[in-house]
Scaffold this motif. Structure first.
Motif, PDB file in Angstrom:
ATOM      1  N   GLN A   1      -6.045 -12.592  -2.202  1.00  0.00           N
ATOM      2  CA  GLN A   1      -4.956 -12.903  -1.270  1.00  0.00           C
ATOM      3  C   GLN A   1      -3.903 -11.793  -1.220  1.00  0.00           C
ATOM      4  OE1 GLN A   1      -3.908 -16.889  -0.906  1.00  0.00           O
ATOM      5  NE2 GLN A   1      -1.752 -16.526  -0.407  1.00  0.00           N
ATOM      6  N   LYS A   2      -3.582 -11.238  -2.366  1.00  0.00           N
ATOM      7  CA  LYS A   2      -2.576 -10.167  -2.426  1.00  0.00           C
ATOM      8  C   LYS A   2      -2.987  -8.987  -1.544  1.00  0.00           C
ATOM      9  CE  LYS A   2       0.645  -7.381  -4.311  1.00  0.00           C
ATOM     10  NZ  LYS A   2       0.316  -6.199  -3.523  1.00  0.00           N
ATOM     11  N   CYS A   3      -4.244  -8.664  -1.604  1.00  0.00           N
ATOM     12  CA  CYS A   3      -4.773  -7.562  -0.798  1.00  0.00           C
ATOM     13  C   CYS A   3      -4.656  -7.882   0.693  1.00  0.00           C
ATOM     14  CB  CYS A   3      -6.227  -7.335  -1.216  1.00  0.00           C
ATOM     15  SG  CYS A   3      -7.067  -6.091  -0.261  1.00  0.00           S
ATOM     16  N   MET A   4      -4.941  -9.125   1.050  1.00  0.00           N
ATOM     17  CA  MET A   4      -4.835  -9.519   2.454  1.00  0.00           C
ATOM     18  C   MET A   4      -3.383  -9.439   2.935  1.00  0.00           C
ATOM     19  SD  MET A   4      -7.548 -12.684   2.340  1.00  0.00           S
ATOM     20  CE  MET A   4      -7.533 -13.114   4.080  1.00  0.00           C
ATOM     21  N   GLU A   5      -2.460  -9.819   2.051  1.00  0.00           N
ATOM     22  CA  GLU A   5      -1.036  -9.715   2.420  1.00  0.00           C
ATOM     23  C   GLU A   5      -0.647  -8.261   2.654  1.00  0.00           C
ATOM     24  OE1 GLU A   5       0.953 -11.670  -0.807  1.00  0.00           O
ATOM     25  OE2 GLU A   5       0.261 -13.669  -0.185  1.00  0.00           O
ATOM     26  N   ASP A   6      -1.136  -7.389   1.791  1.00  0.00           N
ATOM     27  CA  ASP A   6      -0.846  -5.959   1.964  1.00  0.00           C
ATOM     28  C   ASP A   6      -1.385  -5.447   3.308  1.00  0.00           C
ATOM     29  OD1 ASP A   6       0.353  -5.913  -0.493  1.00  0.00           O
ATOM     30  OD2 ASP A   6      -1.322  -4.935  -1.535  1.00  0.00           O
ATOM     31  N   ILE A   7      -2.576  -5.924   3.646  1.00  0.00           N
ATOM     32  CA  ILE A   7      -3.181  -5.500   4.918  1.00  0.00           C
ATOM     33  C   ILE A   7      -2.329  -5.975   6.094  1.00  0.00           C
ATOM     34  CG2 ILE A   7      -5.186  -5.830   6.441  1.00  0.00           C
ATOM     35  CD1 ILE A   7      -6.872  -6.113   3.790  1.00  0.00           C
ATOM     36  N   ILE A   8      -1.898  -7.228   6.017  1.00  0.00           N
ATOM     37  CA  ILE A   8      -1.082  -7.782   7.106  1.00  0.00           C
ATOM     38  C   ILE A   8       0.222  -6.990   7.251  1.00  0.00           C
ATOM     39  CG2 ILE A   8       0.292  -9.805   7.782  1.00  0.00           C
ATOM     40  CD1 ILE A   8      -2.048 -11.519   6.571  1.00  0.00           C
ATOM     41  N   LYS A   9       0.868  -6.733   6.120  1.00  0.00           N
ATOM     42  CA  LYS A   9       2.118  -5.941   6.172  1.00  0.00           C
ATOM     43  C   LYS A   9       1.865  -4.575   6.784  1.00  0.00           C
ATOM     44  CE  LYS A   9       4.288  -8.123   2.184  1.00  0.00           C
ATOM     45  NZ  LYS A   9       4.429  -8.042   0.722  1.00  0.00           N
ATOM     46  N   PHE A  10       0.782  -3.974   6.337  1.00  0.00           N
ATOM     47  CA  PHE A  10       0.430  -2.644   6.857  1.00  0.00           C
ATOM     48  C   PHE A  10       0.213  -2.701   8.371  1.00  0.00           C
ATOM     49  CE2 PHE A  10      -2.856   0.348   8.171  1.00  0.00           C
ATOM     50  CZ  PHE A  10      -2.307   1.555   7.750  1.00  0.00           C
ATOM     51  N   ALA A  11      -0.528  -3.711   8.822  1.00  0.00           N
ATOM     52  CA  ALA A  11      -0.839  -3.815  10.252  1.00  0.00           C
ATOM     53  C   ALA A  11       0.436  -4.043  11.055  1.00  0.00           C
ATOM     54  CB  ALA A  11      -1.847  -4.939  10.494  1.00  0.00           C
ATOM     55  N   VAL A  12       1.291  -4.940  10.576  1.00  0.00           N
ATOM     56  CA  VAL A  12       2.538  -5.217  11.307  1.00  0.00           C
ATOM     57  C   VAL A  12       3.442  -3.981  11.300  1.00  0.00           C
ATOM     58  CG1 VAL A  12       4.664  -6.593  11.291  1.00  0.00           C
ATOM     59  CG2 VAL A  12       2.450  -7.714  10.925  1.00  0.00           C
TER      60      VAL A  12
ATOM     61  N   ASP B   1     -12.683   0.584  -2.248  1.00  0.00           N
ATOM     62  CA  ASP B   1     -12.658   1.115  -3.608  1.00  0.00           C
ATOM     63  C   ASP B   1     -13.768   0.474  -4.439  1.00  0.00           C
ATOM     64  OD1 ASP B   1     -12.132   2.088  -6.087  1.00  0.00           O
ATOM     65  OD2 ASP B   1     -10.058   1.345  -6.193  1.00  0.00           O
ATOM     66  N   GLU B   2     -14.843   1.221  -4.594  1.00  0.00           N
ATOM     67  CA  GLU B   2     -15.986   0.677  -5.333  1.00  0.00           C
ATOM     68  C   GLU B   2     -15.599   0.306  -6.756  1.00  0.00           C
ATOM     69  OE1 GLU B   2     -19.323   3.317  -5.528  1.00  0.00           O
ATOM     70  OE2 GLU B   2     -20.678   1.777  -6.280  1.00  0.00           O
ATOM     71  N   SER B   3     -14.675   1.106  -7.352  1.00  0.00           N
ATOM     72  CA  SER B   3     -14.310   0.849  -8.750  1.00  0.00           C
ATOM     73  C   SER B   3     -13.459  -0.408  -8.893  1.00  0.00           C
ATOM     74  CB  SER B   3     -13.553   2.059  -9.316  1.00  0.00           C
ATOM     75  OG  SER B   3     -12.281   2.143  -8.680  1.00  0.00           O
ATOM     76  N   ASP B   4     -12.916  -0.900  -7.782  1.00  0.00           N
ATOM     77  CA  ASP B   4     -12.134  -2.140  -7.822  1.00  0.00           C
ATOM     78  C   ASP B   4     -12.837  -3.212  -6.971  1.00  0.00           C
ATOM     79  OD1 ASP B   4     -10.126  -3.942  -8.377  1.00  0.00           O
ATOM     80  OD2 ASP B   4      -8.768  -3.192  -6.816  1.00  0.00           O
ATOM     81  N   ASN B   5     -14.149  -3.295  -7.168  1.00  0.00           N
ATOM     82  CA  ASN B   5     -14.981  -4.276  -6.445  1.00  0.00           C
ATOM     83  C   ASN B   5     -14.783  -4.245  -4.931  1.00  0.00           C
ATOM     84  OD1 ASN B   5     -17.026  -6.204  -6.587  1.00  0.00           O
ATOM     85  ND2 ASN B   5     -15.527  -7.827  -6.206  1.00  0.00           N
ATOM     86  N   TRP B   6     -14.806  -3.055  -4.383  1.00  0.00           N
ATOM     87  CA  TRP B   6     -14.738  -2.851  -2.930  1.00  0.00           C
ATOM     88  C   TRP B   6     -13.467  -3.426  -2.313  1.00  0.00           C
ATOM     89  CZ3 TRP B   6     -17.872   0.815  -1.891  1.00  0.00           C
ATOM     90  CH2 TRP B   6     -19.155   0.863  -2.452  1.00  0.00           C
ATOM     91  N   SER B   7     -12.416  -3.476  -3.104  1.00  0.00           N
ATOM     92  CA  SER B   7     -11.141  -3.911  -2.550  1.00  0.00           C
ATOM     93  C   SER B   7     -10.531  -2.740  -1.793  1.00  0.00           C
ATOM     94  CB  SER B   7     -10.222  -4.366  -3.679  1.00  0.00           C
ATOM     95  OG  SER B   7      -9.157  -5.102  -3.138  1.00  0.00           O
ATOM     96  N   LEU B   8      -9.351  -2.975  -1.211  1.00  0.00           N
ATOM     97  CA  LEU B   8      -8.711  -1.840  -0.551  1.00  0.00           C
ATOM     98  C   LEU B   8      -7.229  -1.896  -0.816  1.00  0.00           C
ATOM     99  CD1 LEU B   8      -8.344  -2.395   3.250  1.00  0.00           C
ATOM    100  CD2 LEU B   8      -9.472  -4.056   1.855  1.00  0.00           C
ATOM    101  N   SER B   9      -6.626  -0.745  -0.843  1.00  0.00           N
ATOM    102  CA  SER B   9      -5.214  -0.663  -1.210  1.00  0.00           C
ATOM    103  C   SER B   9      -4.402  -0.212  -0.010  1.00  0.00           C
ATOM    104  CB  SER B   9      -5.031   0.336  -2.353  1.00  0.00           C
ATOM    105  OG  SER B   9      -5.334   1.631  -1.880  1.00  0.00           O
ATOM    106  N   ALA B  10      -3.145  -0.642  -0.014  1.00  0.00           N
ATOM    107  CA  ALA B  10      -2.230  -0.201   1.038  1.00  0.00           C
ATOM    108  C   ALA B  10      -2.127   1.324   1.033  1.00  0.00           C
ATOM    109  CB  ALA B  10      -0.861  -0.842   0.834  1.00  0.00           C
ATOM    110  N   ASP B  11      -2.206   1.929  -0.156  1.00  0.00           N
ATOM    111  CA  ASP B  11      -2.126   3.395  -0.241  1.00  0.00           C
ATOM    112  C   ASP B  11      -3.260   4.057   0.529  1.00  0.00           C
ATOM    113  OD1 ASP B  11       0.116   3.263  -1.728  1.00  0.00           O
ATOM    114  OD2 ASP B  11      -0.859   3.691  -3.667  1.00  0.00           O
ATOM    115  N   GLU B  12      -4.462   3.493   0.378  1.00  0.00           N
ATOM    116  CA  GLU B  12      -5.611   4.065   1.073  1.00  0.00           C
ATOM    117  C   GLU B  12      -5.468   3.896   2.585  1.00  0.00           C
ATOM    118  OE1 GLU B  12      -7.903   6.045   0.850  1.00  0.00           O
ATOM    119  OE2 GLU B  12      -9.296   5.515   2.458  1.00  0.00           O
TER     120      GLU B  12
END
Lengths: 414, 414
Positions: free
Chosen positions: B236-247, B193-204
């Motif tokens: 860190q919050k984003c990384m946690e979301d990624i981990i949850k998503f992956a698991v 997400d360029e508008s959120d400094n290239w972060s990524l969301s669980a929704d995406e």
């Protein structure tokens, strides 16, 4: 919870890979080594592992010139050190000038530094007396990487009879069987003739190819010369037969020539490159064989396995195919720069008159003569043992003895 | 006569590989470089190619300690040279003692020298405050080789909907798309997400995964943090979301963390490894994610791309799968020894009180501060240009600006 990746879900080709270097004999050697360390008394004091051509591991000394050039390229402050001969400095300077930012810490072109590729082509030219185009040479992370890329390139995504067939010698060097498994190629075994000093005949090649008719799409033949693990040097007539066979049956030839400097009776059993033999066969063959020839820093008199330096020369390849191979190589960025530097020192060694020349010649000849002595000792020792026999080691670094099992042992095993 | 190997007969996956590093912008840069060499007058005198993270190529100096240790290991005669500090000598001696025959010219264990793997595990332990088992670490020919092996391992021989799905970020580093093509994996794009400094969301991530339902077997997700080519450091919050998503979705996580030392505002945007974040999430997650974390000699403050040194740490892998991966690595013999030596010097740098310490700290901090300055300059310069905008470069070595095309230009292009 179950794992995402299990033996049932990972790449089945990876599971099929067999790599003999960790077979039961090596396991037993490691066990004996441990017993010795634990103080067990045996009739010997150490284990020397010769299951792999790893010369430095068994005490062979490095070639000073190679190490001086690589040390200078690593730490250019040493260019001011007076104990390094001028020719090592000029080689290092030329190589550094070719590196982006004059540093071996930069990436090179994905096929290797142009200066090294040009020096390789000069080495080949001098070896064969035939022009070599540096643009047909790519450098690799040892000859191993080149083998893997070639066998990956010819693989198909087909199944069953659509798989690519690759002819390999038996006995073989296990890289070939392992890599064929990895890329789902169909392995076509041809047998070397132990009774004719591990030579091979056109008849045997025909037999092998005919026996797999309809089971795969034959695409390549691998020849290891000097032989690994069989130590033979192929006679020129045999090489001509192989070339004819490959051309007639539309096979690319992968010539594993990494032991080209390990030839112990050059007068009696001279080694020639497939490129040279092909060229001597005239235009009805010379333009028709797709030939990939491999060479390495790891063998010869230098034995620099750890540097992971090697090259492959391509001959008669479709430019579009060569471009695809080169593109695929670019994704792994570049071969190790220190391996490239070491390879350059090897293909461009000291010349008569240069300060490193005499030491280089002495060190090189000492190693080659020690390897020849070991080849003779191995041959004699194996043949002096009861129920053992072995062909002479004409080249490479290996002997492949036959163990004649007594009939009663065979009976017992049955 | 037709060639044996043509575009119709070689591996179609190899043909599918796209590698952007040789795209039209690079071609134009090379052309301009040639024009300058031919004496063409331009408003600038040289071309600095920043399309790849190749620091030494653009003038960054090497770290003396790294080069001294590697030079000593290369040419042990230098151990008697008084200009080399004692700590570089003791490091080199330890490494040489671990090499077979005390030579970097020997092969190492196929996963790398045990001493280097142990030093890597200590580095990780110190970084994260969490134990690291050296046997879960393998060394590679750059992080690149590790990526290729992982993506090959998870590939299937299946077709169509049986292909392995691999989620990769867009914008991405082209190694991932190229390697997925090479091994016939199904590429699943998720958008940063360029508008959120290239972060990524669980929704995406959910959207991306849902969009390919039935088209492949999703097996892995690649995260590049700090980002290449986008320069963000994930919260860190984003990384946690990624981990949850992956698991939750049974995906292995490939964490490309090669820029872990390139973090320019650590107070504001701190970097943490996925291993550490995972561990902090407690037992309901920590044992459940199959995580492969990558690190390299090529980035950070050292920028030693040419050495091709790197490592991968595996966490929570099925031991049987890990054994298969290790077996496959054994067929390529071993990673380059000089890359292993350089990696050791990087993960085991001079400690306070050692003679190399102060120079090392100065050189390291000079490089990192110069990279930070360049990141700021790049950010400001891009944002000061009309119709350009760019997120701040929090880490890594790249900026990914947006070009706002004027409506008339879009109209014209249409």
């Amino acid at each position: 919870m179950d794992k995402v990746l299990t033996l049932d879900s990972i790449n089945p080709n990876m599971i099929k890979i067999e790599y003999a270097v960790r077979g039961p004999i090596v396991e037993r050697a490691l066990q004996i080594e441990k017993e010795l360390r634990n103080g067990d008394k045996k009739s010997f004091g150490e284990v020397v592992k010769c299951n792999i051509g790893d010369c430095h591991a068994t005490g062979q000394k490095c070639i000073t010139f190679v190490r001086q050039v690589t040390a200078l390229a690593t730490f250019p402050h040493l260019l001011e050190n007076k104990s390094f001969p001028e020719d090592t400095k000029s080689r290092a300077k030329d190589l550094l000038a070719a590196c982006s930012g004059s540093s071996v810490g930069s990436y090179s072109h994905s096929l290797g530094l142009e200066v090294v590729r040009r020096d390789v082509s000069k080495y080949i030219h001098q070896r064969d007396g035939i022009e070599s185009n540096w643009e047909n040479i790519f450098l690799a992370c040892g000859a191993t990487e080149a083998v893997k890329m070639l066998l990956e390139m010819i693989s198909t995504t087909g199944r069953d009879s659509e798989r690519a067939g690759v002819m390999i010698p038996i006995p073989q060097y296990p890289l070939y069987s392992a890599t064929n498994s990895e890329y789902n190629n169909f392995q076509i075994n041809y047998y070397l003739d132990e009774s004719d000093n591990w030579s091979l005949s056109a008849d045997e090649l025909k037999r092998a190819l005919t026996s797999v008719k309809g089971q795969c799409i034959p695409k390549a033949i691998v020849i290891i010369n000097p032989g690994n693990p069989t130590g033979q040097v192929l006679p020129q007539k045999c090489m001509e037969d192989i070339i004819k066979f490959a051309v007639d049956n539309r096979l690319m030839l992968i010539a594993d020539e990494v032991y080209q400097q390990n030839v112990y009776q050059p007068d009696k059993y001279p080694w020639a490159s497939f490129k040279k033999v092909l060229s001597n066969m005239g235009p009805s063959y010379s333009g028709k064989l797709e030939l990939a020839s491999l060479m390495s820093c790891s063998k010869g008199y230098m034995g620099e396995c750890g540097y992971r330096g090697g090259y492959c020369e391509l001959l008669n390849f479709d430019p579009a195919v060569q471009a695809q191979l080169y593109k695929a190589l670019s994704a792994r960025l570049c071969p190790p720069l220190m391996g490239q530097v070491a390879l350059d020192a090897i293909v461009n060694p000291p010349r008569p008159g240069e300060p490193s020349y005499s030491l280089f010649v002495k060190e090189r000849d000492d190693v080659l003569s020690a390897l020849k002595d070991k080849a003779d000792i191995t041959y004699s020792a194996l043949n002096s043992m009861p129920n053992m026999s072995c062909n002479p080691v004409q080249g490479a670094m290996y002997a492949f003895p036959r163990i004649h099992l007594p009939p009663k042992a065979i009976q017992e095993a049955k």
